[in-house]
Design a protein around this motif. Structure first.
Motif, PDB file in Angstrom:
ATOM      1  N   ARG A 160       9.495   6.241  -5.211  1.00 24.41           N
ATOM      2  CA  ARG A 160       8.396   6.186  -6.186  1.00 24.41           C
ATOM      3  C   ARG A 160       8.631   7.211  -7.289  1.00 24.41           C
ATOM      4  N   THR A 161       9.123   8.386  -6.928  1.00 20.66           N
ATOM      5  CA  THR A 161       9.420   9.425  -7.911  1.00 20.66           C
ATOM      6  C   THR A 161      10.468   8.946  -8.912  1.00 20.66           C
ATOM      7  N   LEU A 162      11.387   8.124  -8.453  1.00 18.34           N
ATOM      8  CA  LEU A 162      12.421   7.574  -9.328  1.00 18.34           C
ATOM      9  C   LEU A 162      11.933   6.337 -10.086  1.00 18.34           C
ATOM     10  N   GLY A 163      10.681   5.972  -9.880  1.00 19.53           N
ATOM     11  CA  GLY A 163      10.076   4.893 -10.646  1.00 19.53           C
ATOM     12  C   GLY A 163      10.272   3.497 -10.088  1.00 19.53           C
TER      13      GLY A 163
ATOM     14  N   LEU B 298       8.464   7.811   5.081  1.00 18.45           N
ATOM     15  CA  LEU B 298       7.525   8.217   4.034  1.00 18.45           C
ATOM     16  C   LEU B 298       8.226   9.019   2.946  1.00 18.45           C
ATOM     17  N   ARG B 299       9.115   9.909   3.340  1.00 22.59           N
ATOM     18  CA  ARG B 299       9.869  10.688   2.344  1.00 22.59           C
ATOM     19  C   ARG B 299      10.761   9.774   1.503  1.00 22.59           C
ATOM     20  N   PHE B 300      11.341   8.770   2.122  1.00 23.84           N
ATOM     21  CA  PHE B 300      12.156   7.783   1.408  1.00 23.84           C
ATOM     22  C   PHE B 300      11.297   7.072   0.352  1.00 23.84           C
ATOM     23  N   ILE B 301      10.128   6.600   0.766  1.00 25.23           N
ATOM     24  CA  ILE B 301       9.219   5.905  -0.147  1.00 25.23           C
ATOM     25  C   ILE B 301       8.801   6.832  -1.279  1.00 25.23           C
ATOM     26  N   LYS B 302       8.454   8.071  -0.942  1.00 20.94           N
ATOM     27  CA  LYS B 302       8.023   9.045  -1.950  1.00 20.94           C
ATOM     28  C   LYS B 302       9.130   9.272  -2.980  1.00 20.94           C
ATOM     29  N   ARG B 303      10.352   9.439  -2.519  1.00 18.37           N
ATOM     30  CA  ARG B 303      11.473   9.677  -3.433  1.00 18.37           C
ATOM     31  C   ARG B 303      11.710   8.453  -4.318  1.00 18.37           C
TER      32      ARG B 303
ATOM     33  N   ALA C  69       4.522  14.872   1.790  1.00 16.83           N
ATOM     34  CA  ALA C  69       3.971  14.979   0.431  1.00 16.83           C
ATOM     35  C   ALA C  69       3.423  13.634  -0.057  1.00 16.83           C
ATOM     36  N   VAL C  70       2.990  12.805   0.873  1.00 17.38           N
ATOM     37  CA  VAL C  70       2.335  11.529   0.575  1.00 17.38           C
ATOM     38  C   VAL C  70       0.914  11.647   1.098  1.00 17.38           C
TER      39      VAL C  70
ATOM     40  N   ILE D 184      11.017  -1.108  -3.697  1.00 13.44           N
ATOM     41  CA  ILE D 184      11.065  -0.239  -2.513  1.00 13.44           C
ATOM     42  C   ILE D 184      11.159  -1.086  -1.249  1.00 13.44           C
ATOM     43  N   GLU D 185      10.460  -2.215  -1.212  1.00 13.00           N
ATOM     44  CA  GLU D 185      10.595  -3.129  -0.069  1.00 13.00           C
ATOM     45  C   GLU D 185      12.047  -3.540   0.106  1.00 13.00           C
ATOM     46  N   GLN D 186      12.704  -3.873  -1.007  1.00 12.71           N
ATOM     47  CA  GLN D 186      14.116  -4.260  -0.956  1.00 12.71           C
ATOM     48  C   GLN D 186      14.981  -3.097  -0.485  1.00 12.71           C
ATOM     49  N   LEU D 187      14.726  -1.914  -1.033  1.00 13.02           N
ATOM     50  CA  LEU D 187      15.513  -0.739  -0.641  1.00 13.02           C
ATOM     51  C   LEU D 187      15.330  -0.416   0.834  1.00 13.02           C
ATOM     52  N   LEU D 188      14.090  -0.492   1.309  1.00 13.50           N
ATOM     53  CA  LEU D 188      13.832  -0.229   2.726  1.00 13.50           C
ATOM     54  C   LEU D 188      14.525  -1.253   3.612  1.00 13.50           C
ATOM     55  N   SER D 189      14.509  -2.490   3.174  1.00 14.93           N
ATOM     56  CA  SER D 189      15.184  -3.545   3.929  1.00 14.93           C
ATOM     57  C   SER D 189      16.682  -3.260   4.010  1.00 14.93           C
ATOM     58  N   LEU D 190      17.250  -2.847   2.885  1.00 14.45           N
ATOM     59  CA  LEU D 190      18.675  -2.497   2.885  1.00 14.45           C
ATOM     60  C   LEU D 190      18.942  -1.251   3.727  1.00 14.45           C
ATOM     61  N   TRP D 191      18.032  -0.281   3.654  1.00 15.61           N
ATOM     62  CA  TRP D 191      18.187   0.955   4.422  1.00 15.61           C
ATOM     63  C   TRP D 191      18.133   0.669   5.920  1.00 15.61           C
ATOM     64  N   ASP D 192      17.245  -0.236   6.301  1.00 13.44           N
ATOM     65  CA  ASP D 192      17.097  -0.592   7.715  1.00 13.44           C
ATOM     66  C   ASP D 192      18.271  -1.420   8.229  1.00 13.44           C
ATOM     67  N   ASP D 193      18.969  -2.101   7.330  1.00 10.98           N
ATOM     68  CA  ASP D 193      20.082  -2.965   7.704  1.00 10.98           C
ATOM     69  C   ASP D 193      21.384  -2.172   7.690  1.00 10.98           C
ATOM     70  N   ARG D 194      21.842  -1.775   8.845  1.00  9.79           N
ATOM     71  CA  ARG D 194      23.057  -0.960   8.930  1.00  9.79           C
ATOM     72  C   ARG D 194      24.310  -1.773   8.602  1.00  9.79           C
ATOM     73  N   GLN D 195      24.189  -3.099   8.480  1.00  2.00           N
ATOM     74  CA  GLN D 195      25.318  -3.960   8.124  1.00  2.00           C
ATOM     75  C   GLN D 195      25.324  -4.299   6.633  1.00  2.00           C
ATOM     76  N   ARG D 196      24.431  -3.657   5.873  1.00  2.01           N
ATOM     77  CA  ARG D 196      24.291  -3.962   4.447  1.00  2.01           C
ATOM     78  C   ARG D 196      25.582  -3.663   3.686  1.00  2.01           C
TER      79      ARG D 196
END
Length: 153
Positions: free
Chosen positions: A72-75, A65-70, A29-30, A81-93
């Motif tokens: 963005r939907t949350l504003g 893409l779905r992560f980014i879309k969601r 949906a992007v 989102i860059e920060q969130l993706l970085s945290l999502w990619d870091d399994r040791q976060r």
């Protein structure tokens, strides 16, 4: 996030479970335009390509893409989102970092809500004071022009 140098034919790409940009757009949906934009600013890894040069996306790309879309939907902003993706990619976060970012965003939303409620109240008051008839006097335009007279009631 470079990709391996695979350059399969389109049919081979499908057999490998890869998706064209159109298919990725439908599945996430992007829009294709936004997918290309996200790739250009680094939110998405550089897409692999078919032998003919068409972009290819794996299931993990669709999930991203779905992560980014969601988000963005949350504003969330692109920076957030860059920060969130970085945290999502870091399994040791530490989940506390994610929580802090979410709470910061919630506070910013609260402030925006207060500002918008104030704008709504002002516009409602101006509309209430406007006669809405055939005469040229209009408190809405006067307010926008900075020449508004305060209500005398």
């Amino acid at each position: 996030m470079p990709r391996p140098a695979l350059r399969p034919e389109a049919a081979d790409a499908r057999a490998l479970g890869l998706h064209t940009i159109g298919e990725a757009a439908l599945a996430s949906a992007v829009t294709a335009k936004m997918i290309r934009h996200y790739e250009s600013i680094g939110l998405m890894p550089t897409a692999g390509r078919t032998f003919a040069g068409y972009r290819l996306y794996a299931e993990s790309d669709l999930h991203r893409l779905r992560f980014i879309k969601r988000a963005r939907t949350l504003g969330f902003s692109i920076k957030e989102i860059e920060q969130l993706l970085s945290l999502w990619d870091d399994r040791q976060r530490a989940s506390s970092e994610v929580k802090q970012l979410a709470l910061q965003h919630a506070r910013a939303l609260e402030q925006k809500i207060r500002e918008m409620e104030s704008m709504r109240a002002t516009l409602t008051d101006l509309a209430r004071r406007c006669h809405g008839d055939n005469h040229p006097d209009c408190p809405i335009l006067e307010d926008l022009a900075g020449t508004s007279r305060k209500a005398t009631n």
